[in-house]
Design a protein around this motif. Structure first.
Motif, PDB file in Angstrom:
ATOM      1  N   GLY A 178       0.804  -1.215   0.000  1.00  0.00           N
ATOM      2  CA  GLY A 178       0.000   0.000   0.000  1.00  0.00           C
ATOM      3  C   GLY A 178       0.838   1.267   0.000  1.00  0.00           C
ATOM      4  O   GLY A 178       0.675   2.140  -0.861  1.00  0.00           O
ATOM      5  N   THR A 179       1.774   1.375   0.953  1.00  0.00           N
ATOM      6  CA  THR A 179       2.579   2.594   1.049  1.00  0.00           C
ATOM      7  C   THR A 179       3.508   2.746  -0.143  1.00  0.00           C
ATOM      8  O   THR A 179       3.697   3.867  -0.651  1.00  0.00           O
ATOM      9  CB  THR A 179       3.396   2.581   2.348  1.00  0.00           C
ATOM     10  N   ARG A 180       4.084   1.648  -0.618  1.00  0.00           N
ATOM     11  CA  ARG A 180       4.968   1.734  -1.777  1.00  0.00           C
ATOM     12  C   ARG A 180       4.192   2.126  -3.032  1.00  0.00           C
ATOM     13  O   ARG A 180       4.715   2.866  -3.887  1.00  0.00           O
ATOM     14  CB  ARG A 180       5.670   0.384  -1.980  1.00  0.00           C
ATOM     15  N   LEU A 181       2.964   1.663  -3.150  1.00  0.00           N
ATOM     16  CA  LEU A 181       2.167   2.023  -4.319  1.00  0.00           C
ATOM     17  C   LEU A 181       1.781   3.499  -4.282  1.00  0.00           C
ATOM     18  O   LEU A 181       1.772   4.177  -5.323  1.00  0.00           O
ATOM     19  CB  LEU A 181       0.917   1.145  -4.383  1.00  0.00           C
ATOM     20  N   VAL A 182       1.460   4.017  -3.103  1.00  0.00           N
ATOM     21  CA  VAL A 182       1.156   5.450  -2.992  1.00  0.00           C
ATOM     22  C   VAL A 182       2.377   6.275  -3.386  1.00  0.00           C
ATOM     23  O   VAL A 182       2.270   7.281  -4.106  1.00  0.00           O
ATOM     24  CB  VAL A 182       0.690   5.787  -1.564  1.00  0.00           C
ATOM     25  N   ASP A 183       3.559   5.853  -2.932  1.00  0.00           N
ATOM     26  CA  ASP A 183       4.779   6.569  -3.309  1.00  0.00           C
ATOM     27  C   ASP A 183       4.992   6.557  -4.820  1.00  0.00           C
ATOM     28  O   ASP A 183       5.371   7.572  -5.413  1.00  0.00           O
ATOM     29  CB  ASP A 183       5.992   5.939  -2.612  1.00  0.00           C
ATOM     30  N   ARG A 184       4.753   5.403  -5.437  1.00  0.00           N
ATOM     31  CA  ARG A 184       4.926   5.321  -6.893  1.00  0.00           C
ATOM     32  C   ARG A 184       3.899   6.180  -7.616  1.00  0.00           C
ATOM     33  O   ARG A 184       4.217   6.838  -8.615  1.00  0.00           O
ATOM     34  CB  ARG A 184       4.825   3.862  -7.346  1.00  0.00           C
ATOM     35  N   TYR A 185       2.669   6.185  -7.126  1.00  0.00           N
ATOM     36  CA  TYR A 185       1.628   7.035  -7.726  1.00  0.00           C
ATOM     37  C   TYR A 185       2.025   8.508  -7.666  1.00  0.00           C
ATOM     38  O   TYR A 185       1.898   9.249  -8.648  1.00  0.00           O
ATOM     39  CB  TYR A 185       0.302   6.792  -7.008  1.00  0.00           C
ATOM     40  N   VAL A 186       2.525   8.952  -6.509  1.00  0.00           N
ATOM     41  CA  VAL A 186       2.939  10.346  -6.357  1.00  0.00           C
ATOM     42  C   VAL A 186       4.121  10.657  -7.272  1.00  0.00           C
ATOM     43  O   VAL A 186       4.204  11.730  -7.877  1.00  0.00           O
ATOM     44  CB  VAL A 186       3.277  10.640  -4.886  1.00  0.00           C
ATOM     45  N   THR A 187       5.046   9.692  -7.401  1.00  0.00           N
ATOM     46  CA  THR A 187       6.202   9.902  -8.278  1.00  0.00           C
ATOM     47  C   THR A 187       5.764  10.055  -9.729  1.00  0.00           C
ATOM     48  O   THR A 187       6.251  10.940 -10.461  1.00  0.00           O
ATOM     49  CB  THR A 187       7.175   8.731  -8.135  1.00  0.00           C
ATOM     50  N   LEU A 188       4.864   9.202 -10.187  1.00  0.00           N
ATOM     51  CA  LEU A 188       4.361   9.318 -11.563  1.00  0.00           C
ATOM     52  C   LEU A 188       3.640  10.643 -11.775  1.00  0.00           C
ATOM     53  O   LEU A 188       3.734  11.266 -12.842  1.00  0.00           O
ATOM     54  CB  LEU A 188       3.425   8.150 -11.870  1.00  0.00           C
ATOM     55  N   LYS A 189       2.931  11.076 -10.760  1.00  0.00           N
ATOM     56  CA  LYS A 189       2.215  12.354 -10.858  1.00  0.00           C
ATOM     57  C   LYS A 189       3.207  13.522 -10.911  1.00  0.00           C
ATOM     58  O   LYS A 189       3.039  14.483 -11.663  1.00  0.00           O
ATOM     59  CB  LYS A 189       1.269  12.483  -9.669  1.00  0.00           C
ATOM     60  N   ARG A 190       4.270  13.397 -10.098  1.00  0.00           N
ATOM     61  CA  ARG A 190       5.287  14.454 -10.080  1.00  0.00           C
ATOM     62  C   ARG A 190       6.011  14.547 -11.428  1.00  0.00           C
ATOM     63  O   ARG A 190       6.361  15.639 -11.883  1.00  0.00           O
ATOM     64  CB  ARG A 190       6.274  14.191  -8.951  1.00  0.00           C
ATOM     65  N   ARG A 191       6.220  13.405 -12.055  1.00  0.00           N
ATOM     66  CA  ARG A 191       6.927  13.387 -13.356  1.00  0.00           C
ATOM     67  C   ARG A 191       5.992  13.680 -14.529  1.00  0.00           C
ATOM     68  O   ARG A 191       6.430  13.598 -15.674  1.00  0.00           O
ATOM     69  CB  ARG A 191       7.587  12.024 -13.531  1.00  0.00           C
ATOM     70  N   SER A 192       4.733  13.951 -14.240  1.00  0.00           N
ATOM     71  CA  SER A 192       3.745  14.299 -15.279  1.00  0.00           C
ATOM     72  C   SER A 192       3.598  13.177 -16.301  1.00  0.00           C
ATOM     73  O   SER A 192       3.465  13.409 -17.505  1.00  0.00           O
ATOM     74  CB  SER A 192       4.158  15.605 -15.992  1.00  0.00           C
ATOM     75  N   LEU A 193       3.621  11.938 -15.807  1.00  0.00           N
ATOM     76  CA  LEU A 193       3.442  10.795 -16.705  1.00  0.00           C
ATOM     77  C   LEU A 193       1.997  10.358 -16.811  1.00  0.00           C
ATOM     78  O   LEU A 193       1.651   9.562 -17.679  1.00  0.00           O
ATOM     79  CB  LEU A 193       4.295   9.620 -16.207  1.00  0.00           C
TER      80      LEU A 193
END
Length: 445
Positions: free
Chosen positions: A429-444
């Motif tokens: 759960g926590t790792r997936l939230v981090d990945r979601y935020v990272t993808l959002k930050r990179r505008s992917l």
């Protein structure tokens, strides 16, 4: 129900040799050997009469009506001797009662389901720690309680068919425990609280360049015109579509640390959906096994989380192999705009993995795909463990082959352009939230 205790049976059996010796040595008074048996029968009957009658014992079960899968809870059995008016009757109560419970297949006890509990003032309580292992209705079917008379020669037993049903739902405790913290943590970095401005693709305004800003954002033409260094501000996109695709096939229904993988995946999906909805994105749920099983409506806003939660609770356990081609093709036909598709799955053989790769290749042409795979610590321990006999060597070789095939599939997915998250089940759960935020930050997205 009243019946003899083990003590009564043993004492009666000990009188048999004496009766045999009297019958052989003095056959004219053979009946004297039966005195011991008759005496014990009379004492047992007297003990049964002296014990508290089963009708005076009241059994009550206290347990939560709803709980999350994999979340331990306490079920308490209360036993008390009462009078006709319902008040507690401590007079003549035994020193303790033995309590046992009949549990359904969906409940695993952490200890014994039977225990001797001392009584205080005619009352006793037995706490059982239970853990649901599957979603659906879990049942505590019956409760037994028995106690001995003053001499310990007879048991009195009470059987209560409670038929107590507990609804086992997806575990949403991490949403309340971690969801808000993750949301606030990301807000501190300007990804959610400053949702209108940040790292995105939509131009928002020009601002004076400051130390720490990305040099690629400098607008050189406007800077030359205004004779000062200006940078572009972008609007962070909202209203992105996140699809959580849950593989509910045979492999994902196998347990990991006592709970099916699909339930671990549902918990991680709900946590990420909560954060995504709070961030202003839209979310939906899709489940498949041999064929598509469920497709929830697309929701937005924090109020839409209840819809996602109900849909997750309706995901059934599949016994057939997963059909990736049919499932991912059906999902692609339902999507009319670029979306982030989070696929929770696991693959056990190269054939199914090859079909999954082909279906993923077609999806990557339009969508952003993220695969979430749970790391199998048990399989790694078998592969790396020290063998003690030839069977251990065979298991280690098989486990190493499975891990090697998984690594090959993960590498091929990454080469195709898909994102892969492989983590322990308790960190999904926590790792997936981090990945979601990272993808959002990179505008992917």
């Amino acid at each position: 129900m009243i019946y003899p205790s083990a003590r009564s049976v043993v004492l009666t059996a000990l009188g048999a040799p004496a009766a045999l010796v009297i019958g052989v040595m003095m056959p004219q008074i053979w009946y004297v050997g039966l005195v011991w048996v008759v005496l014990l029968v009379m004492l047992t009957a007297l003990d049964a009469i002296s014990a508290k009658p089963p009708s005076s014992l009241k059994l009550e079960l206290e347990a939560p009506p709803v709980t999350g899968v994999g979340a331990p809870f306490i079920a308490t059995v209360h036993a008390r001797f009462v009078r006709k008016d319902g008040s507690v009757s401590p007079r003549g109560a035994p020193r303790g009662v033995e309590i046992a419970a009949a549990l359904g297949d969906r409940l695993d006890p952490s200890g014994s389901r039977r225990a001797f509990v001392p009584m205080v003032g005619g009352q006793a309580a037995f706490d059982m720690e239970l853990t649901p292992n599957r979603r659906g209705p879990a049942e505590i079917a019956s409760i037994w309680a028995r106690w001995q008379g003053p001499l310990g020669l007879a048991w009195a037993q009470k059987h209560d068919q409670t038929q107590y049903e507990i609804a086992v739902t997806p575990d949403i405790s991490p949403i309340y425990d971690e969801g808000v913290q993750l949301f606030l943590r990301d807000a501190a970095f300007g990804l959610i609280a400053q949702i209108e401005r940040g790292e995105g693709n939509e131009f928002e305004a020009l601002t004076e360049f400051q130390t720490g800003m990305d040099k690629r954002a400098i607008d050189w033409k406007q800077s030359a015109r205004h004779l000062e260094l200006l940078a572009k501000e972008y609007r962070t996109e909202r209203n992105n579509h996140i699809v959580f695709a849950l593989d509910a096939g045979r492999t994902m229904c196998e347990p990991i640390d006592g709970v099916p993988r699909i339930d671990r995946a549902i918990t991680g999906a709900l946590l990420t959906a909560y954060v995504a909805l709070k961030a202003g994105d839209r979310a939906s749920l899709f489940a498949f096994a041999g064929r598509p099983m469920l497709a929830s409506p697309t929701v937005s806003g924090a109020k839409g989380f209840a819809t996602i939660q109900r849909a997750a609770g309706a995901v059934d356990y599949g016994a057939e192999e997963s059909n990736y081609t049919l499932a991912l093709t059906s999902l692609s036909n339902q999507l009319h705009r670029r979306s982030l598709i989070v696929v929770f799955t696991d693959f056990a053989d190269p054939t199914s993995a090859e079909l999954m790769l082909r279906a993923t290749g077609r999806m990557l042409q339009t969508h952003l795909v993220l695969f979430v795979i749970m790391r199998d610590a048990e399989l790694a321990d078998i592969a790396q463990g020290r063998p003690e006999d030839p069977a251990d060597v065979s298991r280690a070789v098989a486990a190493s082959a499975l891990l090697r095939e998984r690594a090959i599939v993960v590498a091929r997915l990454r080469r195709m352009g898909a994102h892969v998250l492989e983590a322990p089940h308790d960190q999904i759960g926590t790792r997936l939230v981090d990945r979601y935020v990272t993808l959002k930050r990179r505008s992917l997205l």
